[in-house]
Design a protein around this motif. Structure first.
Motif, short mmCIF file in Angstrom:
data_model
loop_
_atom_site.label_atom_id
_atom_site.label_comp_id
_atom_site.label_asym_id
_atom_site.label_seq_id
_atom_site.Cartn_x
_atom_site.Cartn_y
_atom_site.Cartn_z
N LYS A 244 0.96 -1.11 -0.02
CA LYS A 244 0.05 -0.02 0.01
C LYS A 244 0.88 1.30 -0.16
CE LYS A 244 -4.42 1.84 2.13
NZ LYS A 244 -5.26 1.69 3.07
N LEU A 245 0.26 2.38 -0.65
CA LEU A 245 1.05 3.47 -0.88
C LEU A 245 0.03 4.79 -0.68
CD1 LEU A 245 3.61 5.41 -1.68
CD2 LEU A 245 2.78 5.15 -3.92
N HIS A 246 0.69 5.70 0.41
CA HIS A 246 -0.08 6.74 0.82
C HIS A 246 0.60 7.94 0.72
CE1 HIS A 246 -3.12 9.29 2.75
NE2 HIS A 246 -2.16 9.61 3.46
N LEU A 247 0.29 8.94 0.07
CA LEU A 247 0.82 10.28 -0.06
C LEU A 247 0.04 11.39 0.25
CD1 LEU A 247 2.12 8.40 -2.64
CD2 LEU A 247 3.38 10.32 -3.21
N GLU A 248 0.49 12.31 0.77
CA GLU A 248 -0.21 13.59 0.94
C GLU A 248 0.89 14.80 0.75
OE1 GLU A 248 -1.83 15.88 4.83
OE2 GLU A 248 -3.23 14.20 4.26
#
Length: 307
Positions: A244-248
């Motif tokens: 999983k990849l999460h970017l902000e």
């Protein structure tokens, strides 16, 4: 002389048919040596005539005389060790068991390019006034995370980590203080090593926008690029797990781009990294298994799409 009386001579270089009853002791002209093949030349060990053409080699006249020989030479039987085994069918590599998408996300080590660092130094930073900061604001500095509603004193000190997280050989630490631990929970609890003022950010004031992005892959990595100008690395979040990849990404005037996807492949977060540049953010994710992905993300929680 009838044809049924003729026999074949097996002497090297002869190969003629003869009548055993009428053949003399010196009728056969043959090569008593062995064939020699060296540096593209073909010759017989019993005479010195050489040639590079195989047909001419076969037509070299014998240099010895003697009796014809009608005994066919024996072909040596192949031993079991000389038998070449049939090649095994090529099997695809065994696939890894896909990790759960519920694994905790870990922050990726980050690098700020010289171009972005120069740009940030030239920007005029204006602090928000007390009226602009709402109670829902949260300190954006790494390692702090205090909520405005929990801070009673305006002069409250922000203890944070100015560096970036490092994950190397099972150890987790911040580049600014290098207090190492193997436990991710202990890493998150590490007290900041620098003091300063809070950098408040109000979730309700974020301007959610869409950014152009693309991806490509090599044999051992997947590279994800987001195109955004005036990125603010201190406010950005780039976390991932094995699937999983999460970017902000915070950039421009309070603009925010969010990307939260389940990956099609499996990666190794401890060997991955993110680079902040003046016009883009590049996430380099190390593959856990060297297979090609048809897509960056997957629509199913337990899907692995490969070609």
């Amino acid at each position: 002389m009838t044809a049924d009386k003729m026999v074949l001579c097996y002497n090297k270089g002869c190969g003629n048919e003869y009548d055993p009853q009428e053949s003399s002791d010196d009728e056969c002209v043959y090569h008593c040596g062995a064939p020699v093949f060296h540096d593209a030349y073909k010759s017989w060990s019993c005479c010195e005539k050489k040639t590079t053409d195989f047909t001419e080699f076969l037509n070299i006249k014998g240099c010895c005389k003697g009796k014809h020989n009608n005994v066919k030479p024996e072909v040596p039987a192949k031993s079991e060790n000389d038998i070449t085994p049939a090649p095994e069918s090529v099997r695809p590599p065994e696939r890894m068991e896909r990790p759960s998408v519920d694994l905790p996300l870990v922050p990726l080590p980050s690098t700020i390019s010289s171009s972005l660092r120069k740009l940030l130094n030239n920007l005029v930073v204006s602090d928000k006034t007390a009226e602009e900061v709402t109670k829902q604001a949260i300190c954006q500095r790494k390692g702090c995370g205090k909520a405005k509603v929990d801070v009673e004193n305006e002069d409250d000190t922000c203890e944070h980590h100015p560096g970036c997280p490092i994950f190397h050989e099972g150890m987790k630490y911040w580049s600014c203080c290098k207090k190492k631990t193997t436990e991710f929970t202990d890493f998150l609890k590490q007290k900041g090593c620098a003091s300063g003022t809070h950098l408040w950010g109000d979730p309700s004031q974020k301007k959610e926008v869409q950014c152009r992005y693309d991806w490509h892959q090599t044999g051992d990595s997947v590279n994800f690029t987001v195109y955004a100008k005036k990125v603010k690395p201190e406010l950005c979040t780039v976390n991932c797990s094995a699937v999983k990849l999460h970017l902000e990404i915070h950039f421009g005037d309070d603009q925010v781009f969010t990307f939260d996807k389940i990956l099609a492949g499996i990666i190794e977060p401890e060997k991955s990294k993110v680079t902040f540049s003046a016009t883009k953010v590049e996430v380099n994710m190390r593959k856990a298994e060297f297979v090609a992905c048809r897509a960056l993300s997957s629509s199913r929680r337990n899907d692995l799409v490969t070609q």
